[in-house]
Scaffold this motif. Structure first.
Motif: not given
Length: 146
Positions: A43-44, A61-71, A76-79
């Motif tokens: 989730k963004v 195993t990464m724990n990225p933050i989701f920056l964009k989920i544009d259908a 896009r995520w950043k780890g």
């Protein structure tokens, strides 16, 4: 220090069909050679653990933050490795609809941080090979589902 890689593949399917596979996070273990598993539903603005594998058998195993989920457009995520500024990666998938009913998938990552100069060989080697393997796998998955 910054470094970027980007890969492209054309998929013989409309953008909605490509997005349906890209955004079906629970199905990744059945087809993706590099993004092995999402532990939860992205989730963004939130972090979701992701198991990544590369050619050659390296996995993390990464724990990225989701920056964009544009259908039908972009995921896009950043780890980061340990702390911000050591080895950060902003990973993206962009979809572009082509006039002939095909979709172009652009997968890339922008790397930054203190370790980037020491990781260039891996970035342009196994990491890029992994992106290309993922691209071929999603193309096969989407096209076989039509």
């Amino acid at each position: 220090m910054n470094e970027q890689i980007e890969t492209h593949i054309r998929i013989d399917a409309p953008i909605e069909a490509v997005w349906a596979v890209l955004a079906n996070f629970q199905a990744y273990p059945t087809w993706s050679p590099t993004i092995a598993e999402f532990f939860g539903t992205p989730k963004v603005g939130q972090r979701t653990k992701v198991l990544l594998t590369q050619p050659g058998g390296t996995s993390i195993t990464m724990n990225p933050i989701f920056l964009k989920i544009d259908a039908n457009r972009e995921l896009r995520w950043k780890g980061r490795l340990l702390l911000n500024g050591i080895f950060d990666g902003e990973h993206y998938f962009r979809l572009e609809s082509l006039s002939n009913g095909q979709t172009e998938l652009i997968q890339g990552e922008k790397f930054s941080g203190l370790l980037v100069p020491f990781m260039k060989r891996m970035i342009h080697g196994n990491t890029k090979l992994g992106f290309e393997a993922f691209n071929r796998a999603i193309k096969e998955r989407v096209e076989s589902s039509l």
